[in-house]
Design an enzyme around this catalytic site. Sequence first.
Site, PDB file in Angstrom:
ATOM      1  N   LYS A  34     -11.080 -13.609   4.236  1.00  0.00           N
ATOM      2  CA  LYS A  34     -11.848 -12.366   4.191  1.00  0.00           C
ATOM      3  C   LYS A  34     -11.887 -11.675   5.538  1.00  0.00           C
ATOM      4  O   LYS A  34     -11.912 -10.456   5.609  1.00  0.00           O
ATOM      5  CB  LYS A  34     -13.279 -12.630   3.713  1.00  0.00           C
ATOM      6  N   LYS A  37      -5.862 -14.233  -9.005  1.00  0.00           N
ATOM      7  CA  LYS A  37      -7.012 -14.426  -9.876  1.00  0.00           C
ATOM      8  C   LYS A  37      -7.563 -13.087 -10.371  1.00  0.00           C
ATOM      9  O   LYS A  37      -7.510 -12.090  -9.666  1.00  0.00           O
ATOM     10  CB  LYS A  37      -8.137 -15.118  -9.078  1.00  0.00           C
ATOM     11  N   LYS A  95     -12.935  -9.069  -8.892  1.00  0.00           N
ATOM     12  CA  LYS A  95     -13.535  -7.757  -8.723  1.00  0.00           C
ATOM     13  C   LYS A  95     -13.029  -7.052  -7.476  1.00  0.00           C
ATOM     14  O   LYS A  95     -13.204  -5.871  -7.315  1.00  0.00           O
ATOM     15  CB  LYS A  95     -15.062  -7.851  -8.724  1.00  0.00           C
TER      16      LYS A  95
END
Length: 337
Positions: A114, A199, A202
């Site tokens: 991230k 995956k 969102k």
Amino acid sequence: MTDSPIVFSGMQPSGDLHLGNLLGALRPWVLEQHLFHNYFCVVDLHALTVPQDPLLLAAKSRELVALYIAAGIDPVRSTLFVQSHVHEHSELAWILGCFTPMGWLERMTQYKDKSRKSERERTSSGLFNYPVLMAADILLYKTNFVPVGEDQRQHLELTRNIANRFNGLVGETFVIPEPRIGHMGAGAKVMSLQEPGTKMSKSAESDAGLIALLDPIDQVRAKFRRAKTDSGTGVDLESPSAGVANLLEIYRALTGCTSDTLRSEFDGIGYGQLKDKVADRAIAAIEPIQARYRELTADPATLDAILRRGADAAREVAAETMSAVQGRLGLLPAAGG
Ligand code: TRP
């Protein structure tokens, strides 16, 4: 029930809850709900590790609570609450942070991924400390099992390391939790319908690959119709492409069917038919959730009452753990407390 093993899990109220969350987490929680003493949390403080719009965060937190219940979490059987309503989470996170070497956090792959995406200068230290708050969530409730997806395994291992280190340094305080990954046939790792190598998530760029639980039903069908397969014409169960394998896996998770059933239903059939069959099952799962969701959100007072009760029950246990921790560390009990 009081002697049942304790389960804790949570999800962030950011983005839309999707089919991957349902099949990978929420449904396994629901299916095992009767076996455990459960805490299911809306981890709103975790969502603050990246910038959030305040109005949207509040709306998404309520939405997630309603979806938990709509998907089958029984708020009487299980303690359902919002993380920020129980201030012990932040408090214990601070203390655990003081027992967590930086090096342990620097090795967390999720943080590395991230913080690589955005610039280090703009990455919050909250994102760095995210796993410590997660450890606090879990350890406050003397949790035995944490049902999560494979992607959280490293965070769970860190929680265990922090608890062991604390217990070793200041005395037995925390129960050491175990991950519970892939139970109830729920290893279901649902991939994006558009990029089956990644995956369903969102944070993906476009939402064409994601089936949100609150997507209009005709859109759900359309997204399945547009799902990536390959240039072949029919299902080859021996060596399906990633897209086809994902559709089969979604079907398996939705129906709990065996590989024999998969074989007899799908071997050799056309991709159009495959997509329709999977869409039918997904819609059959999603439609009743949406109906229940609409009922729940039409009655905000009931939802508030559930959250109040959940937070009260959680606080009671969390406060007990906090006083044990404070005692161990030599933090003075507040006068009159
Ligand atoms: N990190 C988890 C996730 O993104 C969410 C989470 C926060 C969690 N605290 C938790 C999960 C405690 C299990 C237990 O999925």
